[in-house]
Design an enzyme around this catalytic site. Structure first.
Site, PDB file in Angstrom:
ATOM      1  N   GLY A  84      35.682  72.466-134.714  1.00 49.36           N
ATOM      2  CA  GLY A  84      34.263  72.287-134.374  1.00 49.36           C
ATOM      3  C   GLY A  84      34.074  71.681-132.829  1.00 49.36           C
ATOM      4  O   GLY A  84      33.349  70.995-132.465  1.00 49.36           O
ATOM      5  N   GLN A 137      28.251  69.112-129.646  1.00 49.63           N
ATOM      6  CA  GLN A 137      27.860  68.152-128.827  1.00 49.63           C
ATOM      7  C   GLN A 137      29.100  67.492-128.301  1.00 49.63           C
ATOM      8  O   GLN A 137      29.511  67.179-127.085  1.00 49.63           O
ATOM      9  CB  GLN A 137      26.998  67.339-129.096  1.00 49.63           C
ATOM     10  CG  GLN A 137      26.152  66.486-128.155  1.00 49.63           C
ATOM     11  CD  GLN A 137      25.311  65.347-128.413  1.00 49.63           C
ATOM     12  OE1 GLN A 137      25.178  65.105-129.969  1.00 49.63           O
ATOM     13  NE2 GLN A 137      24.494  64.661-127.686  1.00 49.63           N
ATOM     14  N   TYR A 155      23.506  63.936-145.375  1.00 50.27           N
ATOM     15  CA  TYR A 155      24.562  63.708-144.555  1.00 50.27           C
ATOM     16  C   TYR A 155      25.077  62.623-144.619  1.00 50.27           C
ATOM     17  O   TYR A 155      26.295  62.070-144.465  1.00 50.27           O
ATOM     18  CB  TYR A 155      23.726  63.814-142.808  1.00 50.27           C
ATOM     19  CG  TYR A 155      24.548  63.611-141.793  1.00 50.27           C
ATOM     20  CD1 TYR A 155      25.781  64.259-141.315  1.00 50.27           C
ATOM     21  CD2 TYR A 155      24.007  62.628-141.127  1.00 50.27           C
ATOM     22  CE1 TYR A 155      26.174  64.196-140.097  1.00 50.27           C
ATOM     23  CE2 TYR A 155      24.776  62.295-139.826  1.00 50.27           C
ATOM     24  CZ  TYR A 155      25.979  63.011-139.253  1.00 50.27           C
ATOM     25  OH  TYR A 155      26.620  62.693-138.286  1.00 50.27           O
TER      26      TYR A 155
END
Ligand code: AKB
Length: 316
Positions: free
Chosen positions: A10, A14, A144
């Site tokens: 990943g 960000q 999440y």
């Protein structure tokens, strides 16, 4: 750093983008393998090995682990809070099955150390809101948050049962100018800077007084590297450490921005992300991280705002 090889999963998100840059400085470009479900256009990703990887594809994980034999893994691939609410089944699958796949491959291929981020999203409406302790009531009510909390329990379990050296911190909202956030509830705190510099105004998707814990990206990267490189006996919490920099509301942030851009105007149009933000703490007690492995943030709110504006001004 010897013969160490680092695999980032990943890597184009960000945190991954900025972490890749720092890890290349430490280990050398050839020893930092980036991977993500897609390869972005930027030349940055051609400067070190890059592999296309979907964390749900066990065969591909095996191929990559056996090709590079990584000693260290940073497993960052996840669906964040707002995106996971839109697709709860995928949120569970990607965040949990992805984690198990990486844990199992790490055991099979003898990986030395894993970093996996948790989040302040593990906390829920029954958690104390102010100065939230490391250990307290934890009843997340978002997909999440549920996956991050379950993941934390499994970090501890894999360490105790199989000796896997997994380390984790609960990231607050992260603010940086080098990369874009991807589908979280705290994304407003990055968008606001871009809109302030481009258009001198911003319509915020959270209410003016929604205070959340936040951290500037250089500090987040420092924490990530510090915990991963800490001596093993310093890591006493094997689920995930609370971590914080400062807390602010959209109104307070916009006041700080106005100190640099006096004509900046903010308006408020809360959407479905407001509910998620309302379930999270306002501030975090990160004294365990400070005591155990020496965590210290460097940037205050004012310093973060100045630095964001200085760097983004050059771009716009
Ligand atoms: C989100 O808003 O979902 C993330 C987080 C706090 O983990 N930035």
């Amino acid at each position: 750093m010897g013969k160490e090889k680092v695999l980032i999963i990943g890597s184009c998100g960000q945190v991954g983008t900025e972490l890749s840059e720092e890890l290349r400085k430490i280990y050398g470009n050839d020893n930092v393998i980036s991977s993500d479900i897609k390869k972005p256009q930027s030349d940055f990703w051609n400067d070190s090995p890059f592999e296309i990887l979907d964390v749900l594809d066990k065969k591909r994980i095996s191929e990559i682990f056996s090709k590079y034999k990584p000693s260290h893994i940073y497993h960052l691939a996840a669906l964040l809070s707002a995106t996971a609410e839109k697709n709860p089944k995928l949120g569970w699958q990607l965040n949990m099955d992805g984690l198990f796949n990486i844990f199992d491959a790490s055991l099979e291929f003898g990986v030395k150390r894993i970093f996996w981020p948790s989040s302040i999203a593990v906390f829920g409406p029954t958690t104390p809101k102010k100065n939230t302790p490391q250990q307290c009531v934890i009843e997340p009510n978002t997909v999440y948050g549920i996956t991050k909390f379950t993941g934390e329990r499994y970090c501890e379990y894999y360490h105790r049962r199989y000796g896997l050296d997994v380390r984790s911190i609960r990231y607050p909202g992260l603010i940086g100018y080098k990369s874009e956030p991807g589908g979280g509830t705290t994304d407003y705190a990055v968008e606001i800077f871009h809109e302030a510099l481009k258009n001198n105004k911003y319509s915020c998707f959270l209410n003016s007084d929604t205070t959340l814990p936040m951290l500037y990206m250089p500090d987040a990267i420092k924490a990530t590297l510090d915990i991963t490189h800490a001596e093993t006996d310093k890591i006493k919490t094997r689920s995930s450490y609370n971590l914080a920099g400062f807390s602010f509301s959209p109104e307070l942030l916009s006041d700080k921005i106005k100190n640099h851009l006096p004509d900046f105007k903010i308006s408020y149009k809360p959407d479905e992300r407001q509910k998620i933000a309302d379930s999270w703490p306002e501030s975090i007690d990160d004294s365990f991280a400070r005591k155990d492995w020496g965590w210290q943030n460097q940037f205050s709110l004012e310093e973060m705002v100045s630095d964001m504006i200085k760097n983004l001004k050059e771009r716009y």
